[in-house]
Each structure stands twice: as structure tokens, then as C-alpha cells.
Write a protein that holds these residues in place. Structure first.
Motif, short mmCIF file in Angstrom:
data_model
loop_
_atom_site.label_atom_id
_atom_site.label_comp_id
_atom_site.label_asym_id
_atom_site.label_seq_id
_atom_site.Cartn_x
_atom_site.Cartn_y
_atom_site.Cartn_z
N HIS A 90 -13.86 69.88 7.69
CA HIS A 90 -13.35 71.21 7.32
C HIS A 90 -12.04 71.52 8.06
CE1 HIS A 90 -16.36 72.92 4.66
NE2 HIS A 90 -17.25 72.21 5.34
N LEU A 91 -11.93 71.11 9.32
CA LEU A 91 -10.71 71.34 10.08
C LEU A 91 -9.53 70.59 9.45
CD1 LEU A 91 -9.36 72.57 12.60
CD2 LEU A 91 -9.98 70.48 13.81
N VAL A 92 -9.76 69.36 9.05
CA VAL A 92 -8.72 68.58 8.38
C VAL A 92 -8.30 69.27 7.09
CG1 VAL A 92 -8.26 66.40 7.18
CG2 VAL A 92 -9.32 66.37 9.44
N MET A 93 -9.27 69.76 6.34
CA MET A 93 -8.96 70.43 5.08
C MET A 93 -8.26 71.77 5.33
SD MET A 93 -12.42 69.41 3.02
CE MET A 93 -12.01 70.17 1.48
N ASP A 94 -8.57 72.43 6.43
CA ASP A 94 -7.89 73.69 6.76
C ASP A 94 -6.42 73.49 7.11
OD1 ASP A 94 -10.12 75.20 6.30
OD2 ASP A 94 -10.71 75.36 8.42
N THR A 95 -6.07 72.29 7.53
CA THR A 95 -4.67 72.01 7.82
C THR A 95 -3.87 71.68 6.57
OG1 THR A 95 -5.06 69.65 8.21
CG2 THR A 95 -5.24 71.14 10.12
N GLY A 96 -4.55 71.63 5.42
CA GLY A 96 -3.88 71.34 4.15
C GLY A 96 -3.95 69.88 3.75
N ASN A 97 -4.63 69.07 4.51
CA ASN A 97 -4.78 67.65 4.19
C ASN A 97 -6.12 67.42 3.50
OD1 ASN A 97 -2.33 66.87 5.47
ND2 ASN A 97 -3.37 67.12 7.43
N ALA A 98 -6.21 66.32 2.76
CA ALA A 98 -7.44 65.89 2.09
C ALA A 98 -7.98 66.93 1.12
CB ALA A 98 -8.51 65.51 3.12
N GLU A 157 -7.06 66.93 -2.14
CA GLU A 157 -7.15 66.35 -3.47
C GLU A 157 -8.62 66.07 -3.79
OE1 GLU A 157 -5.32 64.69 -1.01
OE2 GLU A 157 -3.53 65.86 -1.46
N LYS A 158 -8.96 66.17 -5.06
CA LYS A 158 -10.35 66.06 -5.46
C LYS A 158 -10.96 64.71 -5.06
CE LYS A 158 -13.47 66.62 -9.31
NZ LYS A 158 -13.66 67.00 -10.68
N HIS A 159 -10.26 63.62 -5.33
CA HIS A 159 -10.83 62.31 -5.02
C HIS A 159 -10.95 62.09 -3.51
CE1 HIS A 159 -6.50 61.48 -4.85
NE2 HIS A 159 -6.80 60.47 -4.06
N THR A 160 -10.03 62.63 -2.73
CA THR A 160 -10.08 62.47 -1.28
C THR A 160 -11.21 63.29 -0.67
OG1 THR A 160 -7.69 62.16 -1.28
CG2 THR A 160 -8.73 62.59 0.84
N SER A 161 -11.33 64.54 -1.09
CA SER A 161 -12.40 65.38 -0.53
C SER A 161 -13.77 64.88 -0.95
CB SER A 161 -12.20 66.84 -0.93
OG SER A 161 -12.29 66.98 -2.33
N THR A 162 -13.87 64.36 -2.18
CA THR A 162 -15.15 63.80 -2.62
C THR A 162 -15.49 62.54 -1.84
OG1 THR A 162 -14.81 64.70 -4.84
CG2 THR A 162 -16.41 62.93 -4.63
N ARG A 163 -14.50 61.71 -1.60
CA ARG A 163 -14.73 60.48 -0.83
C ARG A 163 -15.17 60.81 0.60
NH1 ARG A 163 -9.76 57.43 -0.84
NH2 ARG A 163 -10.09 57.43 -3.08
N LEU A 164 -14.53 61.79 1.21
CA LEU A 164 -14.94 62.20 2.56
C LEU A 164 -16.36 62.76 2.57
CD1 LEU A 164 -11.73 63.93 3.96
CD2 LEU A 164 -12.79 61.81 4.76
N ALA A 165 -16.70 63.52 1.55
CA ALA A 165 -18.05 64.09 1.47
C ALA A 165 -19.10 63.00 1.29
CB ALA A 165 -18.13 65.10 0.34
N ILE A 166 -18.77 61.97 0.53
CA ILE A 166 -19.72 60.86 0.33
C ILE A 166 -19.86 60.04 1.61
CG2 ILE A 166 -20.04 58.68 -0.92
CD1 ILE A 166 -18.82 60.10 -3.38
N MET A 167 -18.78 59.86 2.35
CA MET A 167 -18.82 59.07 3.57
C MET A 167 -19.52 59.78 4.72
SD MET A 167 -14.99 57.35 3.54
CE MET A 167 -14.77 57.88 5.20
N LEU A 168 -19.56 61.11 4.69
CA LEU A 168 -20.08 61.90 5.81
C LEU A 168 -21.51 61.55 6.20
CD1 LEU A 168 -19.42 64.13 7.84
CD2 LEU A 168 -20.18 65.77 6.13
N PRO A 169 -22.48 61.49 5.27
CA PRO A 169 -23.85 61.17 5.71
C PRO A 169 -23.97 59.75 6.28
CG PRO A 169 -23.81 61.66 3.35
CD PRO A 169 -22.43 61.83 3.86
N PHE A 170 -23.24 58.80 5.70
CA PHE A 170 -23.30 57.43 6.20
C PHE A 170 -22.71 57.34 7.61
CE2 PHE A 170 -23.18 56.90 1.54
CZ PHE A 170 -24.41 56.28 1.39
N ALA A 171 -21.59 58.02 7.82
CA ALA A 171 -20.96 58.01 9.14
C ALA A 171 -21.85 58.69 10.18
CB ALA A 171 -19.60 58.70 9.08
N SER A 172 -22.48 59.79 9.80
CA SER A 172 -23.32 60.50 10.77
C SER A 172 -24.56 59.69 11.13
CB SER A 172 -23.71 61.88 10.24
OG SER A 172 -24.52 61.78 9.09
N ILE A 173 -25.14 59.01 10.15
CA ILE A 173 -26.31 58.17 10.45
C ILE A 173 -25.89 57.00 11.33
CG2 ILE A 173 -27.98 56.58 9.41
CD1 ILE A 173 -28.11 58.56 7.03
#
Length: 134
Positions: free
Chosen positions: A92-100, A102-118
Motif C-alpha cells: 500500500h505504501l508503494v501504491m501511495d507513492t504513485g507506483n505499481a 497499473e492493473k497488471h502490476t497491482s494484480t501481480r503484487l497481490a498474487i505474490m503477497l501470500p506466497f511471499a508472506s508464507i
């Protein structure tokens, strides 16, 4: 004669079950749920600190509960909640700075988040057990 405006059926407001769940929406909801989990996890930390500040017997009993298989499972879950919420906050902080944004980038980050946290949770617990010598 037509029905009056007061008796005509009005459309329902959109709600959660009308929308198709997309990864960014699901991760936003999970971020809020992990925030609630952190609230209850702080109670575990407070109980441990209180036990450490009182007596050896109380500390030993709390350590026994946390050291049981169920206690370790709860602490593992709390660790995952902490890491997942932190990574979601960074996203969310990265997105608040105006980065990421784009739809494909934010979706990719959202998909990667659970795998990275595990993965980070497992790494943290493995390193913790290796440092402990158990």
C-alpha cells in the motif's frame, strides 16, 4: 395508474457478494483481517511480558503454554499475520507513492503477497529454530 415513487422497488446498493473477487480486493480484505489478528496477537505479547515481569512460576507456566504444540501453532499463525500485514502495508505504501498502480502490476503484487508472506514466515521460523539449537 402507475405506482408511486415510494412503493416502487428500488435497486439494491452494490455489496461484496455482487462483485467478482479479484486478487487486489481479496488481499485488501485479508489485510484488514490480519490487522484484527494483530490486535489479538498483541495480547499474547502482553501476557508474555506480564509473566516475565511478575514471577518465575508465572513465566514458566506461560512458557509452557507457548511451548506446547498448540501454542507454537498459534505463534506461527501470529508470525504469519504479522509478516503478511507488514508486506501488505509496504504494498500500500508503494501504491501511495504513485507506483505499481497499473492493473497488471497491482494484480501481480497481490498474487505474490501470500506466497511471499508464507515463505518469509517459514524462513523466520527455520532461522529461529537454528539459532535456538533445537
Amino acid at each position: 395508474m402507475s405506482k408511486s415513487a415510494a412503493t416502487r422497488a428500488r435497486p439494491l446498493s452494490p455489496h461484496l457478494f455482487i462483485y467478482k473477487p479479484i486478487p487486489t480486493m481479496v488481499m485488501s480484505i485479508v489485510h484488514r483481517i490480519t490487522g484484527v489478528g494483530l490486535y489479538f496477537g498483541v495480547l499474547l505479547v502482553a501476557a508474555w511480558l506480564l509473566a516475565a515481569a511478575t514471577s518465575q512460576e508465572w513465566f514458566d507456566s506461560v512458557s509452557a503454554v507457548y511451548g506446547s504444540w498448540f501454542g507454537r501453532l498459534v505463534l506461527f499463525g501470529y508470525t504469519w499475520v504479522l509478516i503478511h500485514h507488514m508486506l501488505g502495508g509496504i504494498r500500500h505504501l508503494v501504491m501511495d507513492t504513485g507506483n505499481a498502480l497499473e492493473k497488471h502490476t497491482s494484480t501481480r503484487l497481490a498474487i505474490m503477497l501470500p506466497f511471499a508472506s508464507i515463505a518469509l514466515t517459514l524462513v523466520l521460523w527455520v532461522v529461529g529454530y537454528m539459532a535456538r539449537g533445537a
